[in-house]
Scaffold this motif. Structure first.
Motif, PDB file in Angstrom:
ATOM      1  N   UNK A 140       6.606  -0.718   1.048  1.00 24.03           N
ATOM      2  CA  UNK A 140       6.834  -2.010   1.706  1.00 24.03           C
ATOM      3  C   UNK A 140       6.366  -1.988   3.156  1.00 24.03           C
ATOM      4  N   UNK A 141       6.478  -0.837   3.811  1.00 25.36           N
ATOM      5  CA  UNK A 141       6.004  -0.679   5.183  1.00 25.36           C
ATOM      6  C   UNK A 141       4.489  -0.866   5.248  1.00 25.36           C
ATOM      7  N   UNK A 142       3.770  -0.193   4.363  1.00 25.65           N
ATOM      8  CA  UNK A 142       2.304  -0.309   4.348  1.00 25.65           C
ATOM      9  C   UNK A 142       1.869  -1.724   3.952  1.00 25.65           C
ATOM     10  N   UNK A 143       2.566  -2.329   3.012  1.00 21.66           N
ATOM     11  CA  UNK A 143       2.277  -3.706   2.630  1.00 21.66           C
ATOM     12  C   UNK A 143       2.381  -4.632   3.848  1.00 21.66           C
ATOM     13  N   UNK A 144       3.430  -4.427   4.641  1.00 24.52           N
ATOM     14  CA  UNK A 144       3.650  -5.265   5.821  1.00 24.52           C
ATOM     15  C   UNK A 144       2.518  -5.098   6.836  1.00 24.52           C
ATOM     16  N   UNK A 145       2.128  -3.848   7.104  1.00 26.74           N
ATOM     17  CA  UNK A 145       1.057  -3.612   8.073  1.00 26.74           C
ATOM     18  C   UNK A 145      -0.260  -4.210   7.600  1.00 26.74           C
ATOM     19  N   UNK A 146      -0.537  -4.114   6.301  1.00 30.78           N
ATOM     20  CA  UNK A 146      -1.755  -4.738   5.758  1.00 30.78           C
ATOM     21  C   UNK A 146      -1.701  -6.254   5.930  1.00 30.78           C
ATOM     22  N   UNK A 147      -0.534  -6.838   5.635  1.00 31.57           N
ATOM     23  CA  UNK A 147      -0.374  -8.289   5.755  1.00 31.57           C
ATOM     24  C   UNK A 147      -0.567  -8.756   7.196  1.00 31.57           C
ATOM     25  N   UNK A 148      -0.139  -7.923   8.160  1.00 31.49           N
ATOM     26  CA  UNK A 148      -0.222  -8.293   9.573  1.00 31.49           C
ATOM     27  C   UNK A 148      -1.505  -7.783  10.236  1.00 31.49           C
ATOM     28  N   UNK A 149      -2.395  -7.187   9.415  1.00 25.84           N
ATOM     29  CA  UNK A 149      -3.652  -6.637   9.945  1.00 25.84           C
ATOM     30  C   UNK A 149      -3.399  -5.665  11.087  1.00 25.84           C
ATOM     31  N   UNK A 150      -2.380  -4.818  10.888  1.00 24.10           N
ATOM     32  CA  UNK A 150      -2.001  -3.849  11.925  1.00 24.10           C
ATOM     33  C   UNK A 150      -2.534  -2.468  11.550  1.00 24.10           C
ATOM     34  N   UNK A 151      -2.860  -1.690  12.543  1.00 22.02           N
ATOM     35  CA  UNK A 151      -3.408  -0.348  12.309  1.00 22.02           C
ATOM     36  C   UNK A 151      -2.398   0.517  11.559  1.00 22.02           C
ATOM     37  N   UNK A 152      -2.877   1.239  10.557  1.00 18.50           N
ATOM     38  CA  UNK A 152      -2.016   2.122   9.762  1.00 18.50           C
ATOM     39  C   UNK A 152      -1.858   3.449  10.502  1.00 18.50           C
TER      40      UNK A 152
END
Length: 218
Positions: free
Chosen positions: A27-39
């Motif tokens: 869910x954390x990675x899903x959120x960062x992808x959705x927000x176009x945030x650096x992994x």
């Protein structure tokens, strides 16, 4: 076997009773992808379980407003997918059953929100073993571990630190309980590091060791 006086055990949830990392990570990675945030690196991701998720988002550079927005995305995905990817750590439910039978008062003290904390505890048939479920508010001021512990102490009417023991895996458990003069057992099967665990009064690596420490303490 019964305890000579009513002793209270405060249990963290994620990383102590339940391995929730697979779902939190997803869910954390899903959120960062959705927000176009650096992994971030996998090492950084491995430290995500424990503190309130909005703190983690801010630590990655988000503003408080962005972090709150990301938190809602995270909670939505976690509610649909992430929470059900958890697995109970071996031996912990059986240990809770024995401790309850022996007369210990069992409470949770988790930074997980109340809604998901109850869902996870019920999934693994642990919910009814606890006299009180102390958890964070999903939307409110009770987010830090120390705030959750205070909520438990106030709700249950606990005022003698020597009769209370915290069991957790992260520095937040150790530091949060120490604010109230409560000793902590650090469990090494969770998500903390040796540096974090070294600050605890006790350190254990198996459920059997934890049971032995609890009995020696009581």
């Amino acid at each position: 076997m019964t305890t000579p006086s009513k002793k209270t055990l405060l249990f963290d949830l994620d990383g102590t009773l339940v391995d929730s990392f697979p779902g939190i990570r997803t869910s954390f990675l899903h959120t960062l992808h959705e927000k176009n945030w650096e992994i971030p690196s996998e090492e950084r991701i491995s430290q995500v379980p424990g503190p309130p998720m909005e703190w983690t988002f801010q630590d990655l550079g988000m503003t408080p407003e962005q972090a709150q927005d990301a938190l809602q995305t995270y909670l939505e995905h976690y509610g649909q997918v992430g929470w059900d990817l958890s697995e109970a750590f071996p031996g912990m439910r059986d240990l809770l059953i024995r401790l309850k039978y022996e007369g210990f008062r069992l409470c949770t003290a988790t930074s997980k929100g109340e809604f998901f904390a109850e869902k996870v505890l019920r999934k693994f048939e642990m919910f009814d073993l606890f006299e009180f479920m102390g958890a964070a508010t999903d939307n409110g001021n009770r987010r830090s571990k120390s705030a959750v512990i205070k909520h438990v102490l106030d709700s249950v009417g606990l005022d003698e630190p020597n009769d209370i023991l915290m069991i957790g895996d992260r520095s937040h458990d150790i530091e949060g309980s120490s604010e109230f003069g409560i000793d902590c057992v650090a469990v090494t099967w969770g998500y903390g590091s040796k540096t974090e665990w070294d600050a605890a009064r006790y350190t254990v690596s198996t459920a059997e060791e934890l049971e032995r420490i609890i009995h020696d303490w009581a």
